[in-house]
Design a protein around this motif. Structure first.
Motif, PDB file in Angstrom:
ATOM      1  N   VAL A  84       0.835  -1.202   0.000  1.00 19.91           N
ATOM      2  CA  VAL A  84       0.000   0.000   0.000  1.00 19.91           C
ATOM      3  C   VAL A  84       0.872   1.256   0.000  1.00 19.91           C
ATOM      4  O   VAL A  84       0.563   2.243  -0.686  1.00 19.91           O
ATOM      5  N   HIS A  85       1.967   1.220   0.742  1.00 22.31           N
ATOM      6  CA  HIS A  85       2.899   2.352   0.761  1.00 22.31           C
ATOM      7  C   HIS A  85       3.433   2.631  -0.649  1.00 22.31           C
ATOM      8  O   HIS A  85       3.443   3.780  -1.103  1.00 22.31           O
ATOM      9  N   GLN A  86       3.861   1.587  -1.327  1.00 29.76           N
ATOM     10  CA  GLN A  86       4.399   1.775  -2.679  1.00 29.76           C
ATOM     11  C   GLN A  86       3.315   2.243  -3.650  1.00 29.76           C
ATOM     12  O   GLN A  86       3.563   3.086  -4.518  1.00 29.76           O
ATOM     13  N   ALA A  87       2.116   1.725  -3.506  1.00 26.49           N
ATOM     14  CA  ALA A  87       1.018   2.140  -4.383  1.00 26.49           C
ATOM     15  C   ALA A  87       0.694   3.616  -4.182  1.00 26.49           C
ATOM     16  O   ALA A  87       0.446   4.344  -5.152  1.00 26.49           O
ATOM     17  N   ALA A  88       0.703   4.070  -2.931  1.00 29.44           N
ATOM     18  CA  ALA A  88       0.403   5.473  -2.644  1.00 29.44           C
ATOM     19  C   ALA A  88       1.514   6.392  -3.136  1.00 29.44           C
ATOM     20  O   ALA A  88       1.246   7.496  -3.632  1.00 29.44           O
ATOM     21  N   GLN A  89       2.756   5.937  -3.023  1.00 30.53           N
ATOM     22  CA  GLN A  89       3.887   6.752  -3.442  1.00 30.53           C
ATOM     23  C   GLN A  89       4.107   6.741  -4.948  1.00 30.53           C
ATOM     24  O   GLN A  89       4.784   7.627  -5.485  1.00 30.53           O
ATOM     25  N   GLU A 100      -5.887   2.937  -5.738  1.00 31.64           N
ATOM     26  CA  GLU A 100      -6.664   2.253  -6.765  1.00 31.64           C
ATOM     27  C   GLU A 100      -5.789   1.543  -7.795  1.00 31.64           C
ATOM     28  O   GLU A 100      -6.324   0.915  -8.722  1.00 31.64           O
ATOM     29  N   ASN A 101      -4.483   1.628  -7.655  1.00 35.77           N
ATOM     30  CA  ASN A 101      -3.562   1.056  -8.640  1.00 35.77           C
ATOM     31  C   ASN A 101      -2.997  -0.282  -8.175  1.00 35.77           C
ATOM     32  O   ASN A 101      -1.798  -0.547  -8.275  1.00 35.77           O
ATOM     33  N   VAL A 102      -3.873  -1.141  -7.636  1.00 34.86           N
ATOM     34  CA  VAL A 102      -3.435  -2.428  -7.106  1.00 34.86           C
ATOM     35  C   VAL A 102      -4.335  -3.547  -7.621  1.00 34.86           C
ATOM     36  O   VAL A 102      -5.501  -3.336  -7.968  1.00 34.86           O
ATOM     37  N   ALA A 103      -3.755  -4.739  -7.644  1.00 35.79           N
ATOM     38  CA  ALA A 103      -4.498  -5.970  -7.934  1.00 35.79           C
ATOM     39  C   ALA A 103      -3.975  -7.044  -6.991  1.00 35.79           C
ATOM     40  O   ALA A 103      -2.810  -7.012  -6.582  1.00 35.79           O
ATOM     41  N   ILE A 104      -4.834  -8.004  -6.648  1.00 32.79           N
ATOM     42  CA  ILE A 104      -4.492  -9.004  -5.641  1.00 32.79           C
ATOM     43  C   ILE A 104      -4.786 -10.405  -6.162  1.00 32.79           C
ATOM     44  O   ILE A 104      -5.879 -10.676  -6.661  1.00 32.79           O
ATOM     45  N   HIS A 105      -3.787 -11.282  -6.019  1.00 33.17           N
ATOM     46  CA  HIS A 105      -4.038 -12.708  -6.215  1.00 33.17           C
ATOM     47  C   HIS A 105      -3.908 -13.385  -4.864  1.00 33.17           C
ATOM     48  O   HIS A 105      -2.806 -13.489  -4.314  1.00 33.17           O
TER      49      HIS A 105
END
Length: 237
Positions: free
Chosen positions: A79-84, A113-118
């Motif tokens: 989440v930190h990397q996605a936010a940054q 919003e730039n994430v996907a999860i498996h």
């Protein structure tokens, strides 16, 4: 150990580790029920994609560069990397459903919003990732499997590193963080043999965290127990 074989004909694969821990809180159950499906790439599901057609990353992230976190734990780093990095899409793979639920709660709170999860084995993701499609990968505090007879279960073995190398773009960065000296040894023995170069030029390059690092719960536990973190950076040739 569990044996992963989907009824639809997925390959048999050994899986070592936990799928689920203690009971989930009601809020975590809500995250899984309401949020997970929308964030899961359908192409990874054998029932949806039995022919293993490549995942449409452009449709998933709109043409942005794509990063991969292998075993995101509680999700704080992802989440930190996605936010940054809102100009990057990040895929996280984690079979431990409690960790998935924790990540979903953090995603709600951060509003990324730039994430996907498996919610499963990263090997399933390797099946559908196009060659040369991932620009950065993270392996952060993986299960150390400390007993010598279990070292073949570690991620840093050809079974995992060969497909990882295939899906990374030339010049892609692969970061490994661990507090286990023998895991460092095996990483430095195995990773270069799969087409990577270690970028360290001096002790500071593996003793100091990366500039954009967010310490994870696993690292905090290691520090409390007086274990020394190591930060290894590789580049795909």
């Amino acid at each position: 150990m569990t044996n992963d074989k989907a009824p639809s004909g997925a390959p048999w694969r050994n899986f070592y580790g936990r799928r689920k821990g203690k009971g989930l809180r009601d809020s975590q159950k809500e995250y899984l029920d309401k949020d997970l499906l929308a964030l899961s790439p359908g192409a990874v599901d054998w029932d949806v994609n039995p022919e293993r057609k490549p995942l449409d990353l452009k449709g998933l992230f709109g043409g942005r560069p794509v990063w991969l976190e292998i075993g995101f734990g509680g999700g704080e780093h992802m989440v930190h990397q996605a936010a940054q990095n809102p100009d990057v899409g990040i895929i996280g793979c984690e079979p431990y459903i409690n960790g998935v639920a924790m990540l979903l709660g953090k995603i709600r709170k951060a509003g990324v919003e730039n994430v996907a999860i498996h919610p499963g084995d990263v090997r399933d993701m390797f099946d559908v990732l196009p060659d040369g499609s991932i620009d950065r990968a993270f392996l952060l505090y993986p299960d150390p499997w400390p007993k010598k007879r279990h070292h073949r279960r570690r991620f840093v073995t050809p079974e995992h590193l060969e497909p990882l190398s295939r899906v990374l773009t030339p010049g892609a960065i692969f970061r490994v963080a661990t507090d286990i000296p023998d895991y460092v040894r095996q990483t430095l023995e195995e990773v270069p043999g799969q087409g990577f170069e270690w970028l360290a030029e001096g002790p500071g390059d593996w003793c100091n965290p990366w500039d954009d690092w967010l310490s994870t719960r696993y690292e905090q536990k290691a520090l409390r127990e007086d274990r020394v973190p190591h930060y290894l950076t590789f580049r795909k040739r």
